[in-house]
Motif scaffolding. Structure first.
Motif, PDB file in Angstrom:
ATOM      1  N   GLN A   1       0.866  -1.176   0.000  1.00  0.00           N
ATOM      2  CA  GLN A   1       0.000   0.000   0.000  1.00  0.00           C
ATOM      3  C   GLN A   1       0.904   1.228   0.000  1.00  0.00           C
ATOM      4  O   GLN A   1       1.834   1.320   0.807  1.00  0.00           O
ATOM      5  CB  GLN A   1      -0.886   0.009   1.245  1.00  0.00           C
ATOM      6  N   ILE A   2       0.637   2.165  -0.918  1.00  0.00           N
ATOM      7  CA  ILE A   2       1.439   3.382  -1.022  1.00  0.00           C
ATOM      8  C   ILE A   2       0.584   4.580  -0.645  1.00  0.00           C
ATOM      9  O   ILE A   2      -0.510   4.770  -1.178  1.00  0.00           O
ATOM     10  CB  ILE A   2       1.966   3.587  -2.462  1.00  0.00           C
TER      11      ILE A   2
ATOM     12  N   ALA B   1      -3.139  10.501  -1.140  1.00  0.00           N
ATOM     13  CA  ALA B   1      -3.769   9.522  -2.030  1.00  0.00           C
ATOM     14  C   ALA B   1      -3.154   8.163  -1.741  1.00  0.00           C
ATOM     15  O   ALA B   1      -1.959   8.058  -1.453  1.00  0.00           O
ATOM     16  CB  ALA B   1      -3.546   9.901  -3.489  1.00  0.00           C
ATOM     17  N   ILE B   2      -3.978   7.136  -1.788  1.00  0.00           N
ATOM     18  CA  ILE B   2      -3.528   5.783  -1.465  1.00  0.00           C
ATOM     19  C   ILE B   2      -3.699   4.881  -2.679  1.00  0.00           C
ATOM     20  O   ILE B   2      -4.746   4.882  -3.324  1.00  0.00           O
ATOM     21  CB  ILE B   2      -4.296   5.231  -0.255  1.00  0.00           C
TER      22      ILE B   2
ATOM     23  N   PRO C   1       7.880  12.045  -1.494  1.00  0.00           N
ATOM     24  CA  PRO C   1       7.899  11.170  -0.316  1.00  0.00           C
ATOM     25  C   PRO C   1       6.738  10.187  -0.342  1.00  0.00           C
ATOM     26  O   PRO C   1       5.618  10.541  -0.717  1.00  0.00           O
ATOM     27  CB  PRO C   1       7.756  12.159   0.849  1.00  0.00           C
ATOM     28  N   LEU C   2       7.001   8.949   0.049  1.00  0.00           N
ATOM     29  CA  LEU C   2       5.994   7.911   0.081  1.00  0.00           C
ATOM     30  C   LEU C   2       6.020   7.203   1.430  1.00  0.00           C
ATOM     31  O   LEU C   2       7.069   7.102   2.058  1.00  0.00           O
ATOM     32  CB  LEU C   2       6.253   6.856  -1.006  1.00  0.00           C
ATOM     33  N   ILE C   3       4.861   6.710   1.832  1.00  0.00           N
ATOM     34  CA  ILE C   3       4.775   5.796   2.966  1.00  0.00           C
ATOM     35  C   ILE C   3       4.303   4.450   2.431  1.00  0.00           C
ATOM     36  O   ILE C   3       3.271   4.369   1.762  1.00  0.00           O
ATOM     37  CB  ILE C   3       3.810   6.313   4.052  1.00  0.00           C
TER      38      ILE C   3
ATOM     39  N   PRO D   1      -8.084   5.806  -4.286  1.00  0.00           N
ATOM     40  CA  PRO D   1      -8.824   6.991  -4.719  1.00  0.00           C
ATOM     41  C   PRO D   1      -9.855   6.687  -5.798  1.00  0.00           C
ATOM     42  O   PRO D   1     -10.498   7.568  -6.301  1.00  0.00           O
ATOM     43  CB  PRO D   1      -7.714   7.876  -5.293  1.00  0.00           C
ATOM     44  N   THR D   2     -10.006   5.399  -6.183  1.00  0.00           N
ATOM     45  CA  THR D   2     -10.854   5.065  -7.323  1.00  0.00           C
ATOM     46  C   THR D   2     -12.334   5.088  -6.991  1.00  0.00           C
ATOM     47  O   THR D   2     -13.167   5.145  -7.888  1.00  0.00           O
ATOM     48  CB  THR D   2     -10.506   3.660  -7.838  1.00  0.00           C
TER      49      THR D   2
END
Length: 217
Positions: free
Chosen positions: A16-17, A26-27, A60-62, A158-159
């Motif tokens: 998962q980003i 946004a995921i 940056p990403l988580i 986000p879809t």
């Protein structure tokens, strides 16, 4: 702090980003292609509506992933972006790696209609985690330690598409709730635990928990 080697991250693992777009998050979901220890990760570029998600170098990403019985969170940045026809990315090697045991995972407040196999009428999931949920219904859904099947849906950001979950559960507790009004029909609160949910579904449930918590903050 968790060491990267302790995660035992496997090629093909579902990730998962969380990407920061201006003031909004946004995921997305993607897969791990591979990594070079201490240097970078290689992942598939997330797709949305058939198109690659637009990212920039140094964004940056988580990353979140399920590893065994833990939820692992890692901080990375976009290092290199490779366009079509293959669409993949190099990320900086993870830092600030944290691990939370699923058994102690936080529950989030929700309001999701749920169907229970063999029971007329619907209940409502009032709180949920990646391991179980609380359900309120107008009748008892079974007996403590009984196994039943449930189904429910929730939107995926986000879809905005719906994730549909069909799973077996065990009823851990049943309690009749006190009536708020005289002559009101009885209501029952249930605590349930999920059975053998696959990795992708667990990641989606984790996303639901985080999103529900964010709406309350």
């Amino acid at each position: 702090m968790t060491a990267f080697k302790d995660i035992n991250l496997q090629v093909g693992a579902r990730l998962q980003i969380t990407l920061q777009h201006s003031s909004k998050q946004a995921i997305y979901y993607t897969e791990l292609i591979g990594y070079v220890d201490g240097e970078y990760l290689i992942i598939k570029t997330p797709m949305e509506n058939g198109l690659s998600v637009q990212m920039q170098v140094d964004d940056p990403l988580i990353l979140r992933i399920l590893s065994g019985v833990d939820v692992v969170t890692m901080a990375c940045r976009v290092k290199t972006i490779f366009r079509g026809p293959h669409y993949y990315m190099h990320l900086t090697f993870p830092t600030d790696i944290k691990s939370i045991a699923l058994r102690g995972a936080i529950r989030a407040k929700v309001n999701l209609p749920v169907q229970v196999n063999g029971v007329d009428g619907a209940g409502v999931i009032t709180d949920i985690s990646v391991t179980g949920a609380g359900i309120v219904a107008n009748q008892a859904l079974g007996e403590p330690n009984q196994e039943v099947s449930i189904s429910f849906e929730f939107p995926i950001k986000p879809t905005k598409q719906n994730a549909h979950i069909d799973t077996g559960v065990t009823i851990r507790s049943i309690q009749q709730m006190p009536s708020k009004k005289k002559d009101a029909p009885p209501r029952f609160a249930h605590g349930i635990s999920f059975h053998d949910i696959d990795l992708t579904t667990q990641v989606m449930l984790l996303n639901l928990v985080y999103e529900s918590m964010n709406r309350l903050n």
